[in-house]
Design an enzyme around this catalytic site. Structure first.
Site, PDB file in Angstrom:
ATOM      1  N   ASN A  78      64.093 -13.853  41.282  1.00 38.72           N
ATOM      2  CA  ASN A  78      63.822 -15.477  41.471  1.00 38.72           C
ATOM      3  C   ASN A  78      64.485 -15.073  39.857  1.00 38.72           C
ATOM      4  OD1 ASN A  78      61.833 -17.268  39.920  1.00 38.72           O
ATOM      5  ND2 ASN A  78      60.704 -16.995  41.504  1.00 38.72           N
TER       6      ASN A  78
ATOM      7  N   ASP B 250      54.856  -9.873  41.586  1.00 36.51           N
ATOM      8  CA  ASP B 250      54.462 -11.057  42.899  1.00 36.51           C
ATOM      9  C   ASP B 250      53.239 -11.864  42.456  1.00 36.51           C
ATOM     10  OD1 ASP B 250      55.560 -10.462  46.217  1.00 36.51           O
ATOM     11  OD2 ASP B 250      53.374 -10.923  46.385  1.00 36.51           O
TER      12      ASP B 250
ATOM     13  N   HIS C 127      49.198 -16.598  34.294  1.00 34.01           N
ATOM     14  CA  HIS C 127      49.422 -15.299  34.983  1.00 34.01           C
ATOM     15  C   HIS C 127      50.249 -14.036  35.007  1.00 34.01           C
ATOM     16  CE1 HIS C 127      52.015 -17.998  36.854  1.00 34.01           C
ATOM     17  NE2 HIS C 127      52.228 -17.284  37.654  1.00 34.01           N
ATOM     18  N   ARG C 128      51.386 -14.530  34.674  1.00 33.61           N
ATOM     19  CA  ARG C 128      52.443 -13.298  34.161  1.00 33.61           C
ATOM     20  C   ARG C 128      52.817 -12.956  33.207  1.00 33.61           C
ATOM     21  NH1 ARG C 128      55.450 -16.044  36.614  1.00 33.61           N
ATOM     22  NH2 ARG C 128      55.874 -15.407  38.897  1.00 33.61           N
TER      23      ARG C 128
HETATM   24  P1  ITT Z   1      60.955 -12.609  44.709  1.00 30.63           P
HETATM   25  O1  ITT Z   1      60.256 -12.179  45.833  1.00 30.63           O
HETATM   26  O2  ITT Z   1      62.245 -12.211  43.790  1.00 30.63           O
HETATM   27  O3  ITT Z   1      59.968 -11.704  42.769  1.00 30.63           O
HETATM   28  P2  ITT Z   1      60.328 -14.906  45.252  1.00 30.63           P
HETATM   29  O4  ITT Z   1      59.937 -16.128  44.186  1.00 30.63           O
HETATM   30  O5  ITT Z   1      60.449 -14.838  46.428  1.00 30.63           O
HETATM   31  O6  ITT Z   1      60.284 -13.970  44.187  1.00 30.63           O
HETATM   32  P3  ITT Z   1      56.890 -13.876  45.011  1.00 30.63           P
HETATM   33  O7  ITT Z   1      57.081 -13.312  46.439  1.00 30.63           O
HETATM   34  O8  ITT Z   1      56.016 -13.478  44.413  1.00 30.63           O
HETATM   35  O9  ITT Z   1      58.371 -14.759  44.509  1.00 30.63           O
HETATM   36  O10 ITT Z   1      56.840 -16.132  45.656  1.00 30.63           O
HETATM   37  C1  ITT Z   1      55.572 -16.054  44.382  1.00 30.63           C
HETATM   38  C2  ITT Z   1      55.188 -17.785  45.163  1.00 30.63           C
HETATM   39  O11 ITT Z   1      54.498 -18.239  44.254  1.00 30.63           O
HETATM   40  C3  ITT Z   1      56.764 -18.719  44.183  1.00 30.63           C
HETATM   41  O12 ITT Z   1      58.030 -18.758  45.089  1.00 30.63           O
HETATM   42  C4  ITT Z   1      56.634 -19.651  43.670  1.00 30.63           C
HETATM   43  O13 ITT Z   1      56.216 -20.385  44.728  1.00 30.63           O
HETATM   44  C5  ITT Z   1      54.754 -19.213  43.288  1.00 30.63           C
HETATM   45  N1  ITT Z   1      54.575 -19.191  42.145  1.00 30.63           N
HETATM   46  C6  ITT Z   1      54.863 -17.493  41.141  1.00 30.63           C
HETATM   47  N2  ITT Z   1      54.241 -17.729  40.424  1.00 30.63           N
HETATM   48  C7  ITT Z   1      54.905 -19.164  39.532  1.00 30.63           C
HETATM   49  C8  ITT Z   1      54.334 -20.242  38.461  1.00 30.63           C
HETATM   50  O14 ITT Z   1      54.592 -18.979  37.500  1.00 30.63           O
HETATM   51  N3  ITT Z   1      55.013 -20.883  38.448  1.00 30.63           N
HETATM   52  C9  ITT Z   1      55.074 -21.831  39.716  1.00 30.63           C
HETATM   53  N4  ITT Z   1      54.547 -21.429  41.024  1.00 30.63           N
HETATM   54  C10 ITT Z   1      55.099 -19.905  40.639  1.00 30.63           C
END
Ligand code: ITT
Length: 195
Positions: free
Chosen positions: A9, A68, A177-178
């Site tokens: 991502n 995650d 959060h991150r």
């Molecule tokens: P990776 O697994 O490759 O890291 P991903 O996008 O699939 O990428 P996740 O499995 O952690 O990541 O999914 C998290 C989802 O939650 C992400 O696709 C967004 O839709 C949402 N999300 C996570 N952090 C966010 C943020 O800071 N702002 C908005 N949405 C977020």
């Protein structure tokens, strides 16, 4: 310190680079020539974060972190949670996900929510540790702002008048959060190796 980011991502990469700054030489999966989808077979953010970090560490034997994250909405029984990325289906489309959430929230009073990130760090000294960051807020009835990614346009953090998508990255990173999970991670490494 050289560290690999186990994520595909690019928004996460930008935010993580911005928060960790020059203390770390960040290697992305793309830079390492890794084009694969990462495995995410768990039922919790903790399990999936660990799975992604372990997968990349086993492949490259380099210190790495995985992220995650998910949005937990109280009025929806903590959904979309671990399913945040693909809530509306395998197309993993942010607008579809947001529209589904807004439809499901119609008629529900409790729109409070938390964004949660679980960062897993693994290195070749046998360290495997998780760091959790949470930010509280509310889900708006419509999208506001064009910055950020995912659910940012509908998430209004508590105590603020702008959604995450109306904030510039530095503002979001000052409360997200991150970044909260990353600060704990950085503190851990600082205490351990004096970074
Ligand atoms: P990776 O697994 O490759 O890291 P991903 O996008 O699939 O990428 P996740 O499995 O952690 O990541 O999914 C998290 C989802 O939650 C992400 O696709 C967004 O839709 C949402 N999300 C996570 N952090 C966010 C943020 O800071 N702002 C908005 N949405 C977020």
């Amino acid at each position: 310190m050289k560290i690999c980011l186990a994520t595909n991502n690019k928004h996460k990469v930008d935010e993580i680079r911005n928060v960790l700054g020059k203390n770390y030489e960040i290697l992305t999966l793309k830079e390492m020539g890794c084009e694969e989808e990462l495995p995410e077979t768990g039922n919790t953010l903790e399990a999936n974060s660990l799975e992604k970090a372990q997968y990349i560490f086993n492949k490259y034997r380099l210190a790495c972190i995985a992220d995650d994250s998910g949005l937990e909405i109280m009025g929806l029984g903590l959904k979309p949670g671990v399913d945040s990325a693909h809530y509306a289906g395998p197309q993993r489309n942010a607008d579809d996900n947001i529209n589904l959430v807004l439809n499901q929230l119609k008629g529900i009073n409790d729109r409070s929510a938390v964004f949660k990130t679980v960062i897993t760090y693994i290195d070749s000294y046998g360290v495997s540790k998780q760091f959790v960051g949470i930010v509280e807020g509310n889900i708006l009835e419509e999208k506001l702002g064009n910055n950020g990614f995912g659910y940012d346009p509908i998430f209004l953090p508590s105590g603020f008048t702008k959604t995450f998508a109306e904030m510039v990255q530095e503002e979001k990173n000052s409360i997200s959060h991150r970044s909260r999970a990353l600060v704990l991670f950085h503190q851990f490494l600082s205490d351990k190796v004096g970074m």
